[in-house]
Design an enzyme around this catalytic site. Structure first.
Site, PDB file in Angstrom:
ATOM      1  CE  LYS A  98      -3.987   1.934   2.547  1.00 52.12           C
ATOM      2  NZ  LYS A  98      -4.810   1.788   3.762  1.00 52.12           N
TER       3      LYS A  98
ATOM      4  CB  SER B  88      -8.010   3.707   2.758  1.00 54.62           C
ATOM      5  OG  SER B  88      -7.169   3.100   3.728  1.00 54.62           O
TER       6      SER B  88
ATOM      7  CB  SER C 195      -8.172   0.950   5.912  1.00 58.50           C
ATOM      8  OG  SER C 195      -8.831   2.186   5.861  1.00 58.50           O
TER       9      SER C 195
END
Ligand code: MG
Ligand code: ZN
Lengths: 477, 486, 94
Positions: free
Chosen positions: B79, B154, B178
């Protein structure tokens, strides 16, 4: 009509740890710009702080030296504000629970001993340094960012600039004694902000508090306070009040200059720093630190009075600096005559230090030198005046006293026949002085002794010369 | 055979048996990325050359008879809010469009040490603020299950990349769901470890008392195995725990085929969760999953946790407050976007930040600044922290009695792009069941448990702090049960 | 209800800027969310200690031993303006 000045101080002292507060970058002063930096002290995204144990220990030491309560359960907080020298948009500091709570220290003023109370001592990180170029650009060096600081906040307990100065001297000496800070104002490792206002003792009217920032010498601080004290009193006299504002001291103009008005707008949005877990100081650790504390100035002073039979005043002067106290004690170890050693140190040695504006450890004079020198005088190998000259020579060249005396042929003439020869010649040449002496003018004797010393180029034993002059006058004239 | 269909564990075996070189493996994944990522947009930055170079290095190692690390040759995505040395790290923001970190995050360091191959940086909501990966400065990521739908967020890029076979394993982060919510939306497994199990050093802080790294994989074993390579106390992270060890996690995987592992396991169903508004299809599939666990010997009971209903509000205040402080460092001076338009220092700050931060980021900074300001700190921030304690105590009580708690991962199915962008409150509600786990510092997993109208449903298994073994055991059992049609 | 002035003041604290047009919309949204937060007032939490840290261990301090710093080129490489190894801000009027 009377006015009472009220002064409180906020002092930031850099701790002399090896590394910074939250990272292992060196805490050395200076260095090429931005070379003592890492992800942590640069506040790079993702980097996390880890608290330096030594910084905590040093702050506790300071707390103990100033008789504060040690808060064994505390935490680090964030003080949120923006400035170009601040890398994260917040300073890691302490808000509601400072590591060291209330405390006090004592200063010696004319009226006696005065207690100055401390609000708190907390730990926090220093910021970077801005330089403004000729072109008006700003250059930033973050080597200092993250250097550990203690912030010491006093209560408004000082009532004259002189008291504030005495407190600052005491604080500096103490931090140096316990070896937690270099306390070099010129390198910025000790910085002081002043809060000052004045109360009209009759009407009770007070001026608004002025904060004076960025004071970089004690002398400047005192001058700034004196200037402000007068400004506040004048304002009151005119039936007006001062602004609540921050001012700075302009050394060149000799006046304080307004920086900004201090509204109620400063909102630092303090919050616990979740990147650092809760802090718990084990009681044993505090005790360990307490037991390892060096002797503090006022304890040393008491001991000097008792152990060496010195006056309060002398003991106070000798213990004002740790280095000087050590020098004194080391000298006494070599020459067991504390009173005499104290006289020499308090006299010519201190005068020289003051003239050169240096600390004893930065000079060429060692305890061994001084003890030898005093021994030479005590044994009458040289006279007192010669001793002073030799001391100057040691300061200048670092040679030991015996060598200096030998090289310059300064050994005192105590041989009676040698002195007699000179005395007889002097009396021969100064008949008028003999008459003067006989007619009761004591000064004439001094003159005659002086002549003997002059002819012997200072080497004659003055006591012997004195005695001999009297003897011969009685015999011959 | 499409190599990208295999799991990480299977792929490891193939590499070990030398049926395939690491370079061939990485080549296949890069080909896959080339063919699908134009549409899915899971990657912000591709690490192609480095990845191939590292693959060759590993092949050489194998040739020399050396054994590889635990992640030997596996293609991994990270990420883009986890810093990677010399590899752009943007946080999905214009602010860090060109930011190249000079250091590796701790988890990245561990992946490299265990011979994992980093294929690139994955898309996310800007600074991980969001539940749909729609707020990224680098465009939205599509859900591989249905391209019209958001992948969740996210860590949308991390979940989508695993599902689409672009990587075998991926790192996400999880501050309020997330990792778990996109895992549920994209039909993969996502684990949020306990706070302190994995170092946060190098994770760009969103809310630092809630943030954890997250792991995503095709199945429970992959995700759990990946997690076990990342745990451990880190002297650089003062919030990492000394009891953070990977052994228990590895042990729990060893018994993966033992169907009896959850016999007698005590399972709590927080009634406050199940009483809220949940999509009907989700309820149905989650209840089926609970039945499966029950039939495998788990003892299921309903419990009450009265303070759970305040979780969203508490979360919102704490997150905003921490964000407002954490993101203050983005001021345009040392790194990140600097406005060209400034005459004063204040203008430099204001214009740089206003130009480079997205709407949602600015909104949360504003809220946080408000909550922390002098006049509101007591009524909002302090109050939220007090209720956070009450919520944590709810969990402490629950785990005094139960080994795991169950809930849907999300009350809603994957939704269409733009559907929830206008109303922030409705977006926040997507995190209803995941948020409390972060408030308590607990561990949890989202595991696929069925479909509604072709859209995946995730079950959330919650465990006590540092009891990852429990959620992994339950996850493995459910997975086995679903496979065997129990 | 949050006023426009309050919004401006918060924005100035966190160094953000909203145009006049944006501010109305924002104030509305702000008030709506704050309305939702009113929920927190239902809870009797007066005697509860705020939970500042979620880790239940106390801090392990770092030993005071010097480690490596970054190379200067790495320290300044992400900034827009640099000179002689310093970070640089152009002609700001203070
Ligand atoms: Mg301070
Ligand atoms: Zn550093």
């Amino acid at each position: 009509m009377g006015y009472k000045t009220v002064i409180g101080l906020e002092i930031h002292a850099e701790l002399s740890t090896e590394t910074k507060m939250f990272c292992s970058c060196t805490n050395a002063f200076g260095g090429e710009a931005n070379t003592h930096c890492c992800p942590v002290c640069m506040g790079l995204p993702g980097a996390l702080p880890v608290l330096n144990k030594k910084a905590v220990e040093y702050a506790i030491k300071a707390g103990i030296a100033f008789n504060t309560k040690i808060n064994t359960k505390t935490r680090m907080d964030r003080k949120n504000y923006f400035y170009a020298d601040l890398v994260k948009g917040y300073q890691i500091s302490q808000d509601t629970i400072p590591l060291c709570g209330e405390g006090y220290t004592e200063i010696e003023i004319e009226e006696g001993t005065k207690r100055v109370n401390l609000q708190r001592i907390h730990i926090e990180e220093d910021t970077g340094k801005l330089t403004h170029t000729m072109d008006g650009d700003t250059l930033i060096d973050y080597n200092r960012a993250g250097v550990p600081l203690i912030e010491i906040v006093t209560k408004p307990d000082m009532n004259t600039p002189e008291e504030a100065r005495l407190f600052l001297e005491k604080l500096r000496a103490t931090l140096k004694y316990i070896e937690v800070s270099d306390v070099k104002m010129e390198e910025g490792s000790l910085r002081c902000d002043v809060n000052i206002n004045v109360v009209d003792t009759e009407t009770g009217l007070k001026t608004n508090i002025t904060e004076i920032k960025n004071l970089n010498s004690f002398r400047g601080a005192v001058k700034a306070m004196e200037y402000e004290e007068k400004r506040h009193i004048d304002t009151l006299k005119q039936g007006q009040n001062t602004l609540k504002e921050t001012r700075r001291w302009d050394e060149v103009k000799g006046e304080t200059i307004s920086m900004r008005e201090k509204g109620d707008t400063a909102d630092y949005r303090f919050a616990a720093d979740g990147d650092l877990a809760a802090i718990e100081i084990p009681e044993e650790w505090v005790n360990e630190i307490r037991n390892s504390m060096p002797e503090l100035p006022h304890h040393k002073k008491e001991r000097f009075v008792k152990e060496y039979a010195l006056s309060e005043y002398d003991a106070g002067v000798l213990t004002a600096s740790k280095a000087l106290a050590m020098f004194f004690e080391d000298t006494v170890k070599l020459l067991d005559d504390p009173k005499l050693v104290s006289n020499w140190v308090m006299g010519d040695v201190l005068r020289r230090l003051k003239d050169d504006d240096v600390e004893i450890e930065d000079t060429k004079l060692s305890p061994k030198d001084l003890s030898q020198l005093i021994a030479l005088v005590k044994s009458e190998k040289i006279n007192n005046n010669t001793g002073k000259k030799v001391l100057k020579e040691i300061f200048d060249t670092g040679k030991d006293p015996e060598t200096i005396v030998k090289e310059k042929g300064l050994i005192q003439i105590s041989d009676e026949s040698q002195v007699r020869e000179i005395v007889e010649k002097v009396l021969e040449d100064n008949k008028q002085s003999i008459e003067d002496y006989k007619s009761g003018k004591d000064r004439a004797l001094g003159f005659l002794v002086g002549q003997v010393m002059k002819i012997s180029r200072g080497k004659a034993n003055p006591q012997l010369a004195n005695k001999m002059i009297l003897d011969i006058i009685k015999e011959k004239y | 055979m499409d190599i990208t269909k295999l799991t990480a564990i299977e792929t490891k075996e193939i590499i070990k048996k030398r049926e395939l070189s690491v370079k061939e493996l990485i080549g296949s994944y890069l080909d896959k990325i080339d063919s699908v990522d134009k549409e899915i947009n899971a990657f912000i930055t591709l690490n192609r050359e480095e990845a191939l170079k590292n693959a060759e290095k590993l092949d050489k190692k194998i040739k020399n008879g050396q054994s590889l690390g635990a992640l030997g040759g596996l293609p991994i995505g990270i990420k883009d809010n986890i810093v990677t040395k010399d590899l752009k790290t943007t946080c999905g923001s214009k602010m860090l469009e060109n930011f190249i970190p000079p250091y590796d995050g701790k988890v990245v360091e561990k992946i490299k040490k265990e011979d994992g191959i980093i294929l690139g940086k994955l898309n996310l909501d800007e600074f991980a603020m969001g539940s749909s990966t729609e707020t990224s400065y680098f465009g939205e990521t599509k859900n591989p299950i249905n391209m019209e739908m958001v992948p969740g967020g996210s860590s949308g890029g991390s979940a989508a990349a695993v599902k689409a076979g672009e990587v075998l394993l991926s790192l996400g982060t999880d501050t309020g769901g997330s990792t778990r919510q996109p895992a549920a939306f994209c039909d993969v497994v996502g684990i949020k470890p306990s706070y302190g199990l994995v170092s946060r050093y190098g994770i760009v802080s969103l809310a630092n008392t809630l943030d954890t790294v997250g792991v995503l994989g095709k199945d429970v074993e992959d995700a759990a195995f990946f997690l076990s390579t990342l745990t451990g106390f880190d002297p650089l992270d003062s919030t990492s725990s000394e009891s953070a060890k990977g052994e228990t996690i590895r042990e729990s995987i060893v018994n993966k085929n033992d169907i009896n592992t959850i016999k007698g396991m005590k399972v709590g169903l927080p009634k406050e969760f199940f009483q809220t508004e949940i999509d009907k299809g989700i309820s149905r599939e989650v209840n089926k999953a609970i039945k499966i666990l029950e039939s495998l010997g788990a003892e299921i009971e309903e419990i009450s946790m009265p303070y759970l209903e305040y979780s969203l509000a508490v979360y919102h205040v704490i997150v905003a407050a921490e964000i407002s402080s954490n993101l203050a460092r983005f001021d345009g001076i040392r790194y990140g976007h600097r406005s060209e338009d400034y005459n004063t220092l204040d203008e430099l700050y204001i214009n740089s930040r206003t130009e480079a931060l997205g709407e949602e980021v600015k909104r949360r900074i504003m809220f946080g600044t408000y909550y922390l300001s002098k006049s509101n700190a007591n009524s909002h921030y302090e109050r939220a922290l007090k209720i956070r304690r009450l919520i944590k105590e709810d969990f402490d009580r629950a785990f005094g009695k139960y080994d795991i708690l169950l809930s849907p991962t999300s009350p809603i199915l994957p939704f269409k792009f733009g559907e929830k962008m206008t109303n922030p409150l409705s977006m926040y509600k997507a995190d209803l069941f995941t948020v409390p786990v972060n408030l308590g510092g607990l561990c949890a997993m989202s595991i696929p448990c069925g479909y509604e109208n072709g859209l995946p449903v995730g079950l959330q298994i919650i465990g006590d702090r540092f009891k990852e073994a429990n959620i992994i055991k339950a996850g493995l059992a459910l997975e086995g049960g679903l496979k065997n049609g129990i | 209800m949050v006023t426009k002035e309050q919004i401006q003041q918060i924005a100035s604290l966190c160094k953000l800027k909203y145009t006049e047009g944006e501010i109305d919309e924002f104030a509305k949204n702000f008030s709506q969310v704050l309305g939702y937060m009113e929920k927190l007032k239902e809870v009797d939490a007066d005697n509860v200690e705020p939970l500042y840290f979620i880790s239940d261990h106390v801090q392990r301090f770092r030993e005071d031993v010097v480690g490596e710093s970054l190379q200067r080129e790495d320290v300044v490489k992400n900034t827009t303006e640099e000179q002689f190894g310093y970070f640089k801000i152009l002609r700001i009027v203070e």
